[in-house]
Design a protein around this motif. Structure first.
Motif, PDB file in Angstrom:
ATOM      1  N   ILE A  63      -4.675 -10.902 -12.787  1.00 41.93           N
ATOM      2  CA  ILE A  63      -3.936  -9.631 -12.818  1.00 41.93           C
ATOM      3  C   ILE A  63      -2.784  -9.650 -11.819  1.00 41.93           C
ATOM      4  O   ILE A  63      -1.649  -9.231 -12.124  1.00 41.93           O
ATOM      5  N   ILE A  64      -3.033 -10.136 -10.617  1.00 38.52           N
ATOM      6  CA  ILE A  64      -1.984 -10.207  -9.596  1.00 38.52           C
ATOM      7  C   ILE A  64      -0.854 -11.122 -10.054  1.00 38.52           C
ATOM      8  O   ILE A  64       0.335 -10.826  -9.886  1.00 38.52           O
ATOM      9  N   PHE A  65      -1.237 -12.234 -10.667  1.00 38.14           N
ATOM     10  CA  PHE A  65      -0.263 -13.169 -11.226  1.00 38.14           C
ATOM     11  C   PHE A  65       0.583 -12.467 -12.292  1.00 38.14           C
ATOM     12  O   PHE A  65       1.816 -12.569 -12.313  1.00 38.14           O
ATOM     13  N   GLY A  66      -0.085 -11.733 -13.204  1.00 34.20           N
ATOM     14  CA  GLY A  66       0.640 -11.043 -14.263  1.00 34.20           C
ATOM     15  C   GLY A  66       1.569  -9.963 -13.735  1.00 34.20           C
ATOM     16  O   GLY A  66       2.703  -9.821 -14.213  1.00 34.20           O
ATOM     17  N   LEU A  67       1.116  -9.199 -12.761  1.00 35.79           N
ATOM     18  CA  LEU A  67       1.959  -8.141 -12.187  1.00 35.79           C
ATOM     19  C   LEU A  67       3.202  -8.728 -11.515  1.00 35.79           C
ATOM     20  O   LEU A  67       4.285  -8.139 -11.564  1.00 35.79           O
ATOM     21  N   MET A 116      -3.166  -2.215   1.689  1.00 35.07           N
ATOM     22  CA  MET A 116      -3.889  -2.014   0.443  1.00 35.07           C
ATOM     23  C   MET A 116      -4.642  -0.694   0.461  1.00 35.07           C
ATOM     24  O   MET A 116      -4.650   0.056  -0.530  1.00 35.07           O
ATOM     25  N   ARG A 117      -5.268  -0.367   1.583  1.00 37.95           N
ATOM     26  CA  ARG A 117      -5.962   0.917   1.699  1.00 37.95           C
ATOM     27  C   ARG A 117      -4.981   2.077   1.587  1.00 37.95           C
ATOM     28  O   ARG A 117      -5.294   3.115   0.994  1.00 37.95           O
ATOM     29  N   SER A 118      -3.802   1.900   2.146  1.00 31.97           N
ATOM     30  CA  SER A 118      -2.769   2.933   2.056  1.00 31.97           C
ATOM     31  C   SER A 118      -2.346   3.163   0.602  1.00 31.97           C
ATOM     32  O   SER A 118      -2.145   4.301   0.164  1.00 31.97           O
ATOM     33  N   PRO A 142      -0.074 -17.138  -2.768  1.00 31.04           N
ATOM     34  CA  PRO A 142      -1.472 -17.285  -2.371  1.00 31.04           C
ATOM     35  C   PRO A 142      -1.716 -17.168  -0.872  1.00 31.04           C
ATOM     36  O   PRO A 142      -2.849 -16.932  -0.448  1.00 31.04           O
ATOM     37  N   ALA A 143      -0.654 -17.347  -0.094  1.00 24.29           N
ATOM     38  CA  ALA A 143      -0.816 -17.220   1.357  1.00 24.29           C
ATOM     39  C   ALA A 143      -0.681 -15.772   1.811  1.00 24.29           C
ATOM     40  O   ALA A 143      -1.058 -15.436   2.945  1.00 24.29           O
ATOM     41  N   ASN A 144      -0.159 -14.929   0.924  1.00 27.25           N
ATOM     42  CA  ASN A 144       0.050 -13.519   1.302  1.00 27.25           C
ATOM     43  C   ASN A 144       0.148 -12.682   0.030  1.00 27.25           C
ATOM     44  O   ASN A 144       1.234 -12.332  -0.421  1.00 27.25           O
ATOM     45  N   PHE A 145      -1.000 -12.341  -0.550  1.00 29.40           N
ATOM     46  CA  PHE A 145      -1.014 -11.596  -1.801  1.00 29.40           C
ATOM     47  C   PHE A 145      -0.449 -10.195  -1.598  1.00 29.40           C
ATOM     48  O   PHE A 145      -0.668  -9.553  -0.562  1.00 29.40           O
ATOM     49  N   ASP A 146       0.257  -9.720  -2.621  1.00 22.43           N
ATOM     50  CA  ASP A 146       0.879  -8.397  -2.556  1.00 22.43           C
ATOM     51  C   ASP A 146      -0.181  -7.298  -2.486  1.00 22.43           C
ATOM     52  O   ASP A 146      -1.112  -7.282  -3.310  1.00 22.43           O
ATOM     53  N   PRO A 147      -0.076  -6.355  -1.541  1.00 22.64           N
ATOM     54  CA  PRO A 147      -1.105  -5.311  -1.394  1.00 22.64           C
ATOM     55  C   PRO A 147      -1.164  -4.354  -2.576  1.00 22.64           C
ATOM     56  O   PRO A 147      -2.239  -3.858  -2.917  1.00 22.64           O
TER      57      PRO A 147
END
Length: 354
Positions: A284-288, A38-40, A298-303
């Motif tokens: 937002i993550i769900f929509g993307l 995510m930082r990257s 939910p066990a590994n959200f996309d960065p």
């Protein structure tokens, strides 16, 4: 004294629940994402200059909201200056960051006190203001589902457990029995306990709230009210749409996808957390994920999706803090000017202050 203590404890408990929900969602989200990735993303895949117009558009959304509220207040005889209303809106969102939903009550009290107006009448106008937002979200939700139903159905087919859960909720007899019992209880209380002190106070409060709410129907400038509503929600949508250009993986996502994100995030803001903490991010993550930016897990959200949610929410929150500080400084100066007589406050024509 005992009642005061109970009231304080009740408020602490109420706001502690909101903070716990928001903090819990936020903690859950960002402990299930690869923070290094995510930082990257934030370092290599973001053009931060796009957030300049995002901030400008966001400020205008608050100004338009103040202009719309001014129309409602004038209909009940409260002629507050636009500068005071704009700063009350700025302050509202800053207060909501700490105490969810308290900001609306705070701005009601500020304007009612400043203009020597009925608190409940001003509260009614605020409730009408928020109710019009609710109606707008519902209309947008129906419209968005209609134009983007293919993407939604494809997503639900990918996650059948979500579709099954929604269906089971809608057909649950417990849900509808609970709704029916609540309605029956309210009707019984208001028809059979007409002399009860609490019921009388509630009826008086409802009458004053209705006074503020019904002002929409009789106020001058109904079309301006509608126009300001379009401008407010147009700004909300535009700031999110502009933000998509800041990220290399969403710069071509398009208007339809942004509309889906916008509606989902607006629904997420309905959850009483501090400024949408956690709930806005997950929406937002769900929509993307519907449009291919990561997989909703939910066990590994996309960065990438997590970075988008974190940065857009972070910029908006930072802006609200700055605007809140500015509004509180303005109000302190305004109070001194009123006390010194340099500013003459035109009092409400709506009657006795309640």
């Amino acid at each position: 004294m005992q009642q005061e203590v109970k009231k304080i404890i009740s408020n602490i408990f109420k706001y502690a629940i909101s903070i716990a929900i928001g903090g819990g969602l936020f903690y859950f989200l960002y402990t299930n994402v690869d923070m290094e990735q995510m930082r990257s993303v934030l370092k290599e895949n973001v053009n931060y200059l796009w957030f300049v117009p995002v901030v400008v558009v966001s400020i205008f959304s608050h100004i338009f909201r103040a202009c719309r509220w001014r129309l409602q207040l004038r209909a009940i005889g409260v002629d507050a200056p636009l500068s005071a209303l704009v700063n009350s809106i700025f302050g509202t969102y800053a207060v909501n960051l700490i105490f969810p939903r308290l900001g609306e009550v705070w701005r009601t009290g500020y304007i009612a006190n400043r203009q020597k107006a009925s608190f409940t009448a001003v509260l009614g106008s605020m409730v009408a203001d928020r109710l019009s937002d609710t109606v707008t979200v519902l209309l947008l939700t129906v419209f968005t589902f209609f134009i983007a139903r293919g993407a939604f159905m494809s997503f639900l087919d990918t996650y059948p457990q979500v579709k099954d859960g929604l269906w089971n909720l809608m057909v649950s007899p417990w849900l509808w029995c609970g709704v029916a019992l609540c309605v029956a209880a309210i009707v019984w209380l208001f028809t059979s306990k007409t002399q009860n002190t609490i019921i009388v106070k509630v009826k008086l409060m409802v009458a004053n709230l209705w006074e503020g709410f019904s002002a929409i129907g009789r106020m001058d400038g109904k079309w301006r009210f509608l126009g300001y509503t379009v401008l407010i929600w147009g700004c909300y949508f535009l700031q999110l749409y502009i933000a998509t250009f800041a990220f290399s993986f969403t710069d071509d996502i398009g208007l339809k996808a942004t509309l889906v994100l916008f509606v989902l995030s607006s629904i997420g803001m309905g959850i009483p957390t501090n400024g949408g903490l956690g709930s806005w991010h997950i929406a937002i993550i769900f929509g993307l994920s519907i449009y291919g930016v990561g997989r909703f897990d939910p066990a590994n959200f996309d960065p990438q999706a997590s970075a988008f949610a974190m940065l857009v929410w972070g910029v908006q929150t930072a802006l609200l803090i700055v605007l809140g500080i500015y509004s509180f400084v303005y109000m302190a100066i305004d109070r001194r000017r009123i006390k010194s007589g340099r500013v003459v406050v035109r009092t409400s024509g709506s009657g006795m202050k309640l």
